[in-house]
Enzyme design. Structure first.
Site, PDB file in Angstrom:
ATOM      1  N   GLY A  58       0.824  -1.202   0.000  1.00  0.00           N
ATOM      2  CA  GLY A  58       0.000   0.000   0.000  1.00  0.00           C
ATOM      3  C   GLY A  58       0.854   1.247   0.000  1.00  0.00           C
ATOM      4  N   CYS A  59       0.293   2.349   0.448  1.00  0.00           N
ATOM      5  CA  CYS A  59       0.999   3.631   0.463  1.00  0.00           C
ATOM      6  C   CYS A  59       2.341   3.497   1.179  1.00  0.00           C
ATOM      7  CB  CYS A  59       0.139   4.685   1.154  1.00  0.00           C
ATOM      8  SG  CYS A  59       0.933   6.301   1.263  1.00  0.00           S
ATOM      9  N   PHE A  60       3.407   3.927   0.512  1.00  0.00           N
ATOM     10  CA  PHE A  60       4.729   3.715   1.093  1.00  0.00           C
ATOM     11  C   PHE A  60       5.045   4.630   2.270  1.00  0.00           C
ATOM     12  CE2 PHE A  60       6.405   5.863  -3.091  1.00  0.00           C
ATOM     13  CZ  PHE A  60       5.791   7.056  -2.769  1.00  0.00           C
TER      14      PHE A  60
END
Length: 225
Positions: A58-60
């Site tokens: 997902g979002c890093f």
């Protein structure tokens, strides 16, 4: 107003807010109040005895923060991997057409933290039952994936997936992709350590912070002192 109606309206308000503040938000340097460094970050040199691992969860922004607090981890870089385009930008990856996923590259000492523990940490940091979605972030570039460099790593990833399926942490089955590593492209400098540099960002507060809190609970024994 009934409690059910209130909760429904609150939920729609949060969803609406996140649609403007999600991890996929575009950044216009010309309109920003401060100068944003959009040049690609530099990858650290591998030190003697050190290993490297690459994860997409997902979002890093949250994943980088999770991995960096572990014992034995020296550096974590946010970037892009798993796609076809060389040296992609954040905007290009965000179109979901490059094949890349937002990912992190972890530089660690296997004598301190084994690869198996890093795998458990990866699964502790996101919902591995959602292949192309994490919370409000939807698309292949937010997929769950682990990138192996050797046949031994591939086997250990499979074992970690079995552990996660048997852990009772999820209602569904793990759908994480297991893929051979090809190339990792570091993200723009302003994305590095974004979680720590932007504590008042609405997305960080509503989405990233709960993920990191859950991660810290599950990985308590492996957190830096």
């Amino acid at each position: 107003m009934t409690r059910k109606t209130f909760l429904l309206l609150a939920g729609w308000l949060i969803v609406g807010t996140l649609s403007f503040t999600g991890c996929r938000q575009r950044t216009d340097a010309s309109k920003a109040s401060t100068v944003i460094d959009v040049s690609p970050a530099k990858l650290p040199a591998l030190q003697p005895g050190e290993s490297v691992a690459t994860f997409a969860g997902g979002c890093f922004w949250a994943v980088q923060e999770e991995m960096r607090v572990l014992k034995g981890v020296r550096a974590v870089v946010s970037g892009y991997t798993g796609g076809d385009l060389a040296f992609p930008t954040y905007e290009q990856v965000g179109t979901d057409q490059t094949g890349h996923a937002e990912a992190v590259q972890v530089y660690y000492n296997p004598a301190v933290i084994p690869y198996d523990v890093l795998l458990d940490a990866f699964f502790a940091g996101h919902d591995a039952t959602q292949l192309n979605r994490q919370g409000p972030d939807i698309g292949r570039h937010y997929r769950s994936a682990v990138f192996y460099r050797t046949p031994q790593e591939k086997a250990r990833i499979s074992a970690a997936i079995q552990r996660e399926n048997a852990s009772g942490h999820h209602q569904g089955r793990v759908v994480t992709q297991v893929m051979p590593f090809a190339a990792f492209y570091p993200a723009e400098t302003y994305h590095q350590d974004y979680y720590r540099h932007n504590p008042y960002n609405m997305y960080i507060h509503l989405v990233s912070e709960p993920k990191v809190a859950t991660f810290r609970e599950r990985m308590e024994k492996w957190l830096r002192e």
